[in-house]
Design an enzyme around this catalytic site. Structure first.
Site, mmCIF file in Angstrom:
data_model
loop_
_atom_site.group_PDB
_atom_site.id
_atom_site.type_symbol
_atom_site.label_atom_id
_atom_site.label_comp_id
_atom_site.label_asym_id
_atom_site.label_seq_id
_atom_site.Cartn_x
_atom_site.Cartn_y
_atom_site.Cartn_z
ATOM 1 N N HIS A 99 -3.615 -5.539 1.035
ATOM 2 C CA HIS A 99 -2.942 -5.957 2.275
ATOM 3 C C HIS A 99 -2.894 -7.477 2.370
ATOM 4 O O HIS A 99 -3.889 -8.106 2.731
ATOM 5 C CB HIS A 99 -3.673 -5.370 3.482
ATOM 6 N N GLU A 146 -1.472 -9.211 4.536
ATOM 7 C CA GLU A 146 -1.334 -9.668 5.929
ATOM 8 C C GLU A 146 -2.662 -9.861 6.641
ATOM 9 O O GLU A 146 -2.718 -10.497 7.685
ATOM 10 C CB GLU A 146 -0.439 -8.687 6.716
ATOM 11 N N CYS A 179 0.831 -1.193 0.000
ATOM 12 C CA CYS A 179 0.000 0.000 0.000
ATOM 13 C C CYS A 179 0.880 1.263 0.000
ATOM 14 O O CYS A 179 1.535 1.550 -0.992
ATOM 15 C CB CYS A 179 -0.993 -0.055 1.158
#
Ligand code: XMP
Length: 526
Positions: A183, A185, A92
């Site tokens: 993202h 994660e 990002c």
């Protein structure tokens, strides 16, 4: 002793550095990397290249950020990061930053994308694979951005794009620099961990060296190296997970040169002190000292009703008792403490090196004790501490122990504390825990306990009216104690618990269940 820090900073070759630009998921990136079996360190975004280089990372991950790369004073990293020849993954904001630094452009998107967004893979290798996403042509990932890459830096290709034609993944294979708009994660990106793994193992050529076994071997040799052949280490045991894991590591490393002190303040749960004494005196080879200080603590707390005053008194008394005992042992040089990685990150003492020893005391026993500190768990997240504990053979009742406040039951007795009240609460708390354990709901709870209120109410026992205290039951579910939801326990479980408490502890006049979440409540009552 700082030589230890420098000499060993590069000892774990297969590590990754994450530069934290203040994104809300930075710690989560670190956990995902560790879960993949690769050691990583989360460092502030402005860490100097000298510090990063010294760590010899196999890769660098640039985190997200609430900032925009186009704003004044946008956080940036040392520019040498981009030409150090080390693979980079920007997530990002990290993607925007590397784009700008390498000559591309970032602009405010026509539409911001928040939440789950579909994207199409344009080029599979090296970040995506058929196993990564169930339907490779239409993947979904978590996005939260307003800016987007509007011009690629030279040498970069598009690897994936969203329905809005936003660039979802870009990369320069030559320089091994990649960017993700989404993202990987977060839980909402189903194939995210795979993308991270592909970066770690395909791009960075990391090896899976981060395992509980390797941590134990490494920590034991570091402890021996720091402490040397003759020095002794003292460690305060509380019965909690962190101090127990520290104790077992020290014991393995130093045997009889480790001294363990258990200050029994009498504020633990029913029979807990006995269990702690039994376990540690049987299992530890070092010297185990049980200080029964129950009367001292009760005396110091007599008549005190203010919760913060209780906490202060218990903290101060603990240090006094521990200090007296530790200093009476004579030739001790080091104090071992169970500081863990989130404490280190939160206290801002991350210094770019994996250390087990530090002169900073991250909340605990004070420096006035005059010992040097050893903190063997400074690198670990809580779930990793449990895995290491299991590797060291700690029993489940320690590893799965629910969080328990340092001041113990003192903050669960509203008003002043007496030995009688303490025993009454211990019994009620035991009954509740026993019933919840029997119903096999314990592993679903963050914490579950009883509170002795200072409210006296009327009840009927036999033919007589009877005044007695109210016991409150509290059970919460939570991820991290920052927020918590009251647990929807089955009525029959609550009923059995209430009947048992009022039946087995005749003094108790009433039992209530706390249905307040956090916020607006807190988990503890005081
Ligand atoms: P609250 O009550 O603030 O609790 O929602 C959040 C978590 O912190 C624990 N807690 C403490 N732990 N000393 C501690 O070591 C304390 O004084 C203390 N007060 C609360 C609480 O049990 C919960 O896990």
């Amino acid at each position: 002793m700082d030589h230890f820090l420098n000499e060993n900073a590069g000892s774990l070759k297969e590590k990754v550095v994450i530069l934290d630009f203040g994104g809300q998921y930075s710690m989560l990136i670190a956990r995902r990397v560790r879960e993949a079996g690769v050691y990583c360190e989360l460092l502030p975004y402005n860490t100097s290249w000298e510090v990063i280089e010294e760590l010899q990372p196999a890769g660098i991950i640039l985190s997200g950020s609430p900032a925009s790369v186009n704003q004044d004073n946008a956080p940036g990293c040392d520019k040498r990061v981009f030409d150090g020849g080390i693979p980079i993954l920007g997530i990002c904001y990290g993607m925007h930053l590397l784009t700008k630094e390498l000559g591309g452009d970032v602009s405010r998107g026509k539409r911001s994308e928040f939440g789950r967004t579909s994207f199409e893979i344009v080029e599979k290798e090296p970040l995506f694979s058929d196993e990564t996403f169930l339907a490779p042509e239409s993947c979904s990932a978590w996005m939260s951005h307003q800016d987007e890459v509007s011009a690629l830096p030279e040498g970069f290709k598009v690897l994936a794009r969203t329905e809005n034609m936003t660039l979802a993944a870009i990369g320069d294979e030559e320089r091994k620099i990649y960017g993700l708009q989404f993202h990987p994660e977060v839980f909402h990106t189903p194939g995210g961990s795979d993308v991270l793994r592909k970066f770690l193992f395909n791009v960075c050529n990391c090896e899976k060296t981060w395992t509980p076994r390797s941590f134990v071997d490494d920590a034991v040799s570091k402890i021996r190296e720091v402490v040397g052949e003759k020095d002794k280490v003292v460690c305060a045991l509380s019965g909690g997970v962190d101090s127990s894991v520290v104790a077992f590591l020290l014991d393995k490393a130093l045997k009889d040169r480790a001294v363990f002190i258990f200050v029994d303040h009498g504020l633990l749960r029913l029979d807990e002190a006995e269990q702690v004494v039994k376990l540690y005196s049987e299992k530890l080879q070092g010297q185990f000292i049980h200080v029964n200080a129950v009367d001292r603590f009760l005396e110091a707390l007599a008549g005190v009703t203010d919760p913060e005053e209780k906490r202060r008194i218990i903290g101060a008394e603990f240090i006094k008792v521990f200090k007296e005992k530790a200093l009476s042992m004579g030739d001790i040089t080091y104090l071992a403490q169970g500081t863990i990685y989130p404490d280190v990150i939160e206290s801002g003492t991350v210094n770019g090196a994996a250390v087990i020893k530090s002169h900073h005391n991250v909340g605990g026993l004070p420096e006035e004790l005059g010992f040097d500190l050893i903190e063997p768990l400074r690198e670990l997240f809580k779930d990793e501490v449990r895995l290491v504990g299991a590797e060291l053979g700690l029993p489940d009742n320690i590893l799965k122990r629910q969080p328990f406040p340092g001041p113990g039951l003192a903050v669960r007795i509203i008003g002043d504390i007496t030995a009688e009240k303490l025993f009454l609460l211990q019994k009620a708390d035991y009954i509740f825990r026993e019933e919840l354990d029997k119903a096999e709901l314990n592993e679903d709870m963050w914490q579950y306990f009883a509170v002795l209120t200072d409210v006296q109410v009327v009840g009927v026992k036999g033919d007589d009216r009877h005044y007695g205290p109210v016991i409150a039951l509290r059970a919460v579910v939570s991820e991290d104690a920052m927020t918590a939801d009251w647990a929807r326990l089955p009525y029959d479980l609550l009923d059995r618990t209430s009947l048992r408490i009022t039946g087995e502890i005749p003094d108790v006049a009433r039992v209530v269940y706390d249905i307040t979440s956090k916020p607006p409540g807190t988990i503890e009552w005081e």
